[in-house]
Design an enzyme around this catalytic site. Sequence first.
Site, mmCIF file in Angstrom:
data_model
loop_
_atom_site.group_PDB
_atom_site.id
_atom_site.type_symbol
_atom_site.label_atom_id
_atom_site.label_comp_id
_atom_site.label_asym_id
_atom_site.label_seq_id
_atom_site.Cartn_x
_atom_site.Cartn_y
_atom_site.Cartn_z
ATOM 1 N N ARG A 78 0.825 -1.207 0.000
ATOM 2 C CA ARG A 78 0.000 0.000 0.000
ATOM 3 C C ARG A 78 0.859 1.257 0.000
ATOM 4 N NH1 ARG A 78 -4.576 0.869 4.543
ATOM 5 N NH2 ARG A 78 -2.714 1.098 5.839
ATOM 6 N N LYS A 133 -2.811 7.050 1.369
ATOM 7 C CA LYS A 133 -2.496 7.244 2.784
ATOM 8 C C LYS A 133 -1.422 8.323 2.894
ATOM 9 C CE LYS A 133 -1.638 4.573 7.018
ATOM 10 N NZ LYS A 133 -2.942 4.788 7.655
ATOM 11 N N GLU A 160 -15.499 6.360 7.563
ATOM 12 C CA GLU A 160 -14.458 5.756 8.389
ATOM 13 C C GLU A 160 -14.200 6.609 9.614
ATOM 14 O OE1 GLU A 160 -10.980 5.691 5.907
ATOM 15 O OE2 GLU A 160 -11.187 7.804 5.383
#
Length: 329
Positions: A83, A180, A213
């Site tokens: 990721r 991210k 989230e």
Amino acid sequence: MPDYANPPILTPEQAVARLQALPRPWAGDYLAMYSNWLGGIVTEPWLMSAPLDDHLVHRGDGVFEATKCLHGRIYLLQRHLERLHHSAAGIHLAPPLSRAQLTSLAQAVVRAGGEKDCMLRIYLSRGPGGFTTNPFECPEPGLYLMAGRIHPPAETAYEKGVQVGVSRVPSKSGFFASVKSCNYLPNVLLKREAVSRGWDFAVCLDAEGHLAEGSTENIGLVDQEGRLLLPRPDNILEGTTVRRAVELAQDMVSQGALAGVERRALRVADLEQAAEAMLFGTTLDVLPVTRLDGRPIGSGQPGPVARELLRRLRQDILHNPAMSTPAWE
């Protein structure tokens, strides 16, 4: 009182002495840090820093990952590195090391920290080069790895469940949700609201009013038909923990403990009417949610699906070497 009109101009020796003497009560959990600008690892917290002109610092221009090491093995490290590379590619940032080199470096930093249970954070930055928004002024990226003590929730949180609230802070959307990045201002505001309003955690909504989230957590629920339901990945950063939990849940479907696992658009009403709910995260594993802004969810007690997923995930962490990377042989 300091004379702010005439502050002293320090020599390098004076500056280093002041840095070393500065009280850092917040740094007791810092174990070890690697910086590519130092070209090595330091274990003294006063040496753990990034350059001010690194675009990571003043623009949030960088990406990161956080994983944990338990009993000397770094859980899901390869998935986190995958990721990290995906996020870096999304912002046109080339990692200075290969995945194999990053793995070796992660192992070395954890070992240097000296504790077999710890958090490992990996920051890949645009690098130093100036103070504008122009990424091309940075000649090479920065790389920082940080090992620190881990602080999971108390076991009472798993026994009784936690409270969440629906935040006023909007979710990130689309591309920015899937990377991210180190620009975590919305996440910070989510956590601030949770603490300010007496919740354990806050969850945000997307532009259409769907559940998204938490500040560092994914949310899921079990509906009255026994299906594990998760938000669609459109406007969330789907975590490595929830992905692994979904894989482990497939066996529960085969055994009849779950009617199915689905990703769909979920509203607050779905959470209010759920049989049970839970949060997923690196430090949390699977944490039962039993209250929504003071109102019970389901029976108001941790549900069987959350408990079983937690058990399976913890077994996976401890007994599945395929999912972890040893820091100590």
